[in-house]
Design a protein around this motif. Sequence first.
Motif, PDB file in Angstrom:
ATOM      1  N   ALA A   1       0.166  14.595   8.897  1.00  0.00           N
ATOM      2  CA  ALA A   1       1.303  14.204   8.065  1.00  0.00           C
ATOM      3  C   ALA A   1       2.008  12.997   8.681  1.00  0.00           C
ATOM      4  N   ARG A   2       1.973  12.897   9.993  1.00  0.00           N
ATOM      5  CA  ARG A   2       2.611  11.762  10.675  1.00  0.00           C
ATOM      6  C   ARG A   2       1.895  10.457  10.320  1.00  0.00           C
ATOM      7  N   HIS A   3       0.573  10.498  10.328  1.00  0.00           N
ATOM      8  CA  HIS A   3      -0.183   9.296   9.983  1.00  0.00           C
ATOM      9  C   HIS A   3       0.058   8.899   8.525  1.00  0.00           C
ATOM     10  N   LEU A   4       0.105   9.894   7.647  1.00  0.00           N
ATOM     11  CA  LEU A   4       0.355   9.593   6.240  1.00  0.00           C
ATOM     12  C   LEU A   4       1.734   8.976   6.056  1.00  0.00           C
ATOM     13  N   SER A   5       2.707   9.505   6.786  1.00  0.00           N
ATOM     14  CA  SER A   5       4.051   8.948   6.723  1.00  0.00           C
ATOM     15  C   SER A   5       4.057   7.489   7.175  1.00  0.00           C
ATOM     16  N   PHE A   6       3.299   7.194   8.226  1.00  0.00           N
ATOM     17  CA  PHE A   6       3.209   5.823   8.727  1.00  0.00           C
ATOM     18  C   PHE A   6       2.546   4.907   7.702  1.00  0.00           C
ATOM     19  N   LEU A   7       1.564   5.439   6.947  1.00  0.00           N
ATOM     20  CA  LEU A   7       0.915   4.634   5.910  1.00  0.00           C
ATOM     21  C   LEU A   7       1.899   4.304   4.787  1.00  0.00           C
ATOM     22  N   GLU A   8       2.737   5.270   4.430  1.00  0.00           N
ATOM     23  CA  GLU A   8       3.697   5.037   3.350  1.00  0.00           C
ATOM     24  C   GLU A   8       4.805   4.071   3.764  1.00  0.00           C
TER      25      GLU A   8
ATOM     26  N   ARG B   1       4.003   1.380   8.724  1.00  0.00           N
ATOM     27  CA  ARG B   1       3.866   1.312  10.183  1.00  0.00           C
ATOM     28  C   ARG B   1       2.404   1.369  10.601  1.00  0.00           C
ATOM     29  N   SER B   2       1.552   1.891   9.712  1.00  0.00           N
ATOM     30  CA  SER B   2       0.112   1.890   9.954  1.00  0.00           C
ATOM     31  C   SER B   2      -0.589   1.282   8.757  1.00  0.00           C
ATOM     32  N   GLN B   3      -1.744   0.701   9.006  1.00  0.00           N
ATOM     33  CA  GLN B   3      -2.527   0.102   7.932  1.00  0.00           C
ATOM     34  C   GLN B   3      -3.748   0.978   7.661  1.00  0.00           C
ATOM     35  N   ALA B   4      -4.017   1.240   6.395  1.00  0.00           N
ATOM     36  CA  ALA B   4      -5.136   2.101   6.028  1.00  0.00           C
ATOM     37  C   ALA B   4      -6.453   1.351   6.101  1.00  0.00           C
ATOM     38  N   SER B   5      -7.469   2.028   6.588  1.00  0.00           N
ATOM     39  CA  SER B   5      -8.820   1.486   6.527  1.00  0.00           C
ATOM     40  C   SER B   5      -9.331   1.663   5.099  1.00  0.00           C
TER      41      SER B   5
ATOM     42  N   PHE C   1       0.818  -1.198   0.000  1.00  0.00           N
ATOM     43  CA  PHE C   1       0.000   0.000   0.000  1.00  0.00           C
ATOM     44  C   PHE C   1       0.865   1.267   0.000  1.00  0.00           C
ATOM     45  N   GLY C   2       1.863   1.292   0.852  1.00  0.00           N
ATOM     46  CA  GLY C   2       2.702   2.480   0.965  1.00  0.00           C
ATOM     47  C   GLY C   2       3.432   2.805  -0.319  1.00  0.00           C
ATOM     48  N   THR C   3       3.880   1.776  -1.034  1.00  0.00           N
ATOM     49  CA  THR C   3       4.597   1.994  -2.294  1.00  0.00           C
ATOM     50  C   THR C   3       3.687   2.610  -3.338  1.00  0.00           C
ATOM     51  N   VAL C   4       2.464   2.064  -3.455  1.00  0.00           N
ATOM     52  CA  VAL C   4       1.514   2.586  -4.440  1.00  0.00           C
ATOM     53  C   VAL C   4       1.096   4.006  -4.070  1.00  0.00           C
ATOM     54  N   LEU C   5       0.863   4.246  -2.789  1.00  0.00           N
ATOM     55  CA  LEU C   5       0.461   5.573  -2.335  1.00  0.00           C
ATOM     56  C   LEU C   5       1.551   6.603  -2.633  1.00  0.00           C
ATOM     57  N   LYS C   6       2.784   6.277  -2.310  1.00  0.00           N
ATOM     58  CA  LYS C   6       3.885   7.203  -2.565  1.00  0.00           C
ATOM     59  C   LYS C   6       4.066   7.452  -4.060  1.00  0.00           C
ATOM     60  N   GLU C   7       3.902   6.393  -4.853  1.00  0.00           N
ATOM     61  CA  GLU C   7       4.029   6.522  -6.310  1.00  0.00           C
ATOM     62  C   GLU C   7       3.042   7.555  -6.845  1.00  0.00           C
ATOM     63  N   TRP C   8       1.793   7.463  -6.389  1.00  0.00           N
ATOM     64  CA  TRP C   8       0.776   8.390  -6.889  1.00  0.00           C
ATOM     65  C   TRP C   8       0.910   9.779  -6.281  1.00  0.00           C
TER      66      TRP C   8
END
Length: 254
Positions: free
Chosen positions: A31-38, A41-45, A5-12
């Motif tokens: 921004a901290r939560h978004l960084s964790f998603l990329e 460290r966190s999983q997106a709902s 997920f983080g790779t695809v999110l960062k790519e876009w």
Amino acid sequence: MDQNFGTVLKEWRQIRRMSQLDLASEAGVSARHLSFLETGRSQASRGMALRLSEVLQMPLSESNRLLTAGGLAPAYGQRAAADAELAPLETAMRWTLDNHAPYPAMALDRHWVLVALNKPAQIFLGPMGLGQGDSLIEAMLDRADLRAAIENIEEVDYQLLCRLRVELAHLGKDPVLSDLVARLSARVEGYVPPAQSPVIMATRYRMGDMVLSLFSTISQFGGVGEIAYADIKIEQLFPADAATREILVAMAGG
């Protein structure tokens, strides 16, 4: 290769040229939560994944890729043409095409392949050897006879290039469109557009001793959760002068 997920999110995020802070702000998260998603460290709902895809204006197929990369079910379908749920979309497309007569209208997919044509479009494009399943843009690029029939081909090439760049920017990436952009860029090298664009940018087709001057409008389906139809463009051609209007009416038997 599978991507998380983080790779695809960062790519876009990078495709849209947004910082983590910009994306987080528009999506309403820290921004901290978004960084964790990329970083994973966190999983997106599911709701968060869809919100981020909307902010990033991701095409439906890429939104599905983001969801599945996060272990979530895809949100958008790609049904078979015979699926009953697609009937209203097919009816709307056909109605739009047919009711544009006596002027030509056609439906194109994201790669400019002809999906459907009304009768005037068949009459207009048929003698050029073009019909359903053919790529209009490939013909415009590769067919010497078709290019010779367009009196203002340099101007048309430039306008096509501008349009393709806009479409590619929306899609983010597409190998077919990227190749077309590269080929068209080579063709228009050295072309200098006019200082002031005309009110109507018409394409002038020579057919025997007649010249048809045509411009177009483009429409797409809105509020559609179906990948195939979300990519379809309906292009409606209009006469740019009275002589062309009379010719089109006569060709359609009006």
